[in-house]
Design an enzyme around this catalytic site. Structure first.
Site, PDB file in Angstrom:
ATOM      1  N   TRP A 205      35.145  35.382  90.688  1.00 46.92           N
ATOM      2  CA  TRP A 205      33.975  35.791  91.474  1.00 46.92           C
ATOM      3  C   TRP A 205      33.478  37.094  90.883  1.00 46.92           C
ATOM      4  O   TRP A 205      34.152  37.723  90.076  1.00 46.92           O
ATOM      5  CB  TRP A 205      34.329  35.950  92.960  1.00 46.92           C
TER       6      TRP A 205
ATOM      7  N   GLU B  68      29.039  44.518  88.123  1.00 43.09           N
ATOM      8  CA  GLU B  68      28.597  43.701  86.980  1.00 43.09           C
ATOM      9  C   GLU B  68      27.109  43.396  87.105  1.00 43.09           C
ATOM     10  O   GLU B  68      26.379  43.355  86.114  1.00 43.09           O
ATOM     11  CB  GLU B  68      29.372  42.383  86.924  1.00 43.09           C
TER      12      GLU B  68
ATOM     13  N   ARG C 198      42.824  40.508  87.403  1.00 50.06           N
ATOM     14  CA  ARG C 198      43.958  39.679  87.001  1.00 50.06           C
ATOM     15  C   ARG C 198      45.033  39.448  88.054  1.00 50.06           C
ATOM     16  O   ARG C 198      45.945  38.657  87.828  1.00 50.06           O
ATOM     17  CB  ARG C 198      44.590  40.265  85.726  1.00 50.06           C
TER      18      ARG C 198
HETATM   19  N1  ARG Z   1      29.871  40.545  83.340  1.00 50.41           N
HETATM   20  C1  ARG Z   1      29.430  39.188  83.345  1.00 50.41           C
HETATM   21  C2  ARG Z   1      28.137  39.073  84.147  1.00 50.41           C
HETATM   22  O1  ARG Z   1      27.703  40.030  84.708  1.00 50.41           O
HETATM   23  C3  ARG Z   1      30.482  38.252  83.919  1.00 50.41           C
HETATM   24  C4  ARG Z   1      31.860  38.369  83.326  1.00 50.41           C
HETATM   25  C5  ARG Z   1      32.950  37.717  84.145  1.00 50.41           C
HETATM   26  N2  ARG Z   1      33.040  38.317  85.449  1.00 50.41           N
HETATM   27  C6  ARG Z   1      33.865  37.935  86.426  1.00 50.41           C
HETATM   28  N3  ARG Z   1      33.790  38.559  87.562  1.00 50.41           N
HETATM   29  N4  ARG Z   1      34.722  36.940  86.276  1.00 50.41           N
HETATM   30  O2  ARG Z   1      27.535  38.033  84.277  1.00 50.41           O
END
Ligand code: ARG
Length: 363
Positions: free
Chosen positions: A237, A242, A69
């Site tokens: 990004w 993730e 954020r």
């Molecule tokens: N966690 C989700 C994924 O792996 C994306 C969520 C948004 N992530 C971000 N960095 N804006 O696809």
């Protein structure tokens, strides 16, 4: 939303947003009165570009799930409230993809389609993200991304056929007004993907593993000042974990840890060798290194946590309290190495914000 609630939400928002934007008391009172009048006459109101743009940014700033954020004020907001044909919607989505991808120098962006009218969405996007890999149930088990099984089935019902690989990009499915859903493939020249390779070890052997460059969430509802925008795809990004600690690692996703561990020559017979942890770290090293080598923006979780700390300080200085959901803010890899792990967060949900939709349009 009932009209009383909308009038209240609108009044609260209009006051606060213009205050934050440094408007005079006079200007604020005039706009408040005009909005209440419009609401009385029509049941809704049309937000100014400023109210829309700043609202989308505040919604990001308010989102308790997001560790990224710090950059809330650097969101490119595209006003697509007048886009009401299939061609126009696809055009806007493809432009979003192109501009957000920006040849790898990913730019945070949101495209905002028309708000709900009498509680009905004018534009619906079926996809969870604009880029997502299909998942197929086969006799030998699931091929592709298990998270996409139901949408993949729906796409097939609409006539789409995937190649059947582990990484087939789903088409984008939209519904405009009362029309039937239609799908289109994302033009190849707009698709940026990164082959995942480890800088030192061959962790995948014959497997070809890749991931797309930009996560563009397209199934959340943006709510600003009592107005609901059910189609408002947005992106930042990626943070490496993730992909490396969730998408490719979760047992109910690509489940690659056993494979990586084997390639690393780890003893997977006993949990206490920490083979999962060791494989996880190397997989995440591979994700970060591959994105960097391919010139695609990505942030590691340590840097992201540091940036979040700066965000917390900025907010304090601006006289605002930071809300957050601890379980979402801590990274899934080495969480206790970040400051976030060591403090509690207030999970109050302020508006504007992004909300999950109750159910997918095809359910
Ligand atoms: N966690 C989700 C994924 O792996 C994306 C969520 C948004 N992530 C971000 N960095 N804006 O696809």
């Amino acid at each position: 939303m009932k009209i009383d609630e909308r009038m209240q939400e609108a009044d609260y928002y209009i006051y606060n947003v213009h205050k934050e934007l440094g408007k005079t008391e006079r200007e604020i009172q005039d706009r408040r009165a005009a909005v209440q009048q419009e609401l009385k006459e029509t049941g809704t109101y049309v937000q100014t570009t400023e109210e829309l743009t700043h609202g989308a940014k505040i919604a990001w700033r308010n989102n308790n799930h997001c560790i990224g954020r710090l950059f809330w004020n650097k969101l490119d907001v595209v006003d697509a409230r007048h886009f009401t044909t299939e061609d126009a919607v696809f055009e806007a989505l493809f432009t979003h993809i192109e501009q957000a991808t920006n040849n790898g120098k990913v730019k945070p962006r949101i495209t905002i389609f028309p708000p709900e009218q009498n509680g009905k969405a004018q534009v619906k996007i079926w996809n969870h993200q604009l880029f997502r890999y299909a998942g197929y149930q086969t006799e030998e088990g699931i091929v592709g991304d298990p998270a996409s099984l139901s949408l993949t089935k729906e796409c097939q019902k609409l006539g789409w056929e995937g190649k059947g690989t582990d990484f087939d990009l789903l088409p984008i499915v939209i519904q405009v007004g009362d029309s039937d859903p239609v799908y289109r493939e994302i033009p190849e020249e707009l698709v940026l993907e990164v082959p995942i390779r480890h800088p030192d070890f061959s962790i995948f052997y014959h497997l070809k593993v890749k991931w797309y460059a930009v996560p563009i969430i397209s199934d959340m509802r943006l709510e600003i000042g009592g107005i609901e925008y059910p189609a408002a795809p947005f992106n930042g990004w990626y943070m490496g974990t993730e992909i490396g600690a969730r998408n490719l690692a979760d047992e109910n996703r690509y489940n690659l840890l056993p494979h990586v561990a084997k390639q690393l020559g780890l003893n997977t017979k006993h949990l206490n060798t920490l083979w999962k942890d060791r494989a996880l770290v190397e997989l995440n090293v591979a994700v970060l290194d591959s994105f960097q080598k391919n010139g695609v923006a990505i942030v590691d979780h340590h840097t992201a946590a540091k940036q979040f700390k700066v965000f917390e300080n900025n907010e304090k200085r601006a006289g605002r309290t930071v809300t957050g959901k601890w379980a979402w803010l801590i990274p899934p890899l080495s969480p206790a190495t970040t400051h976030i792990f060591h403090k509690p967060f207030d999970n109050t949900v302020n508006k504007p914000n992004y909300f999950y939709r109750v159910e997918a349009p095809y359910e």
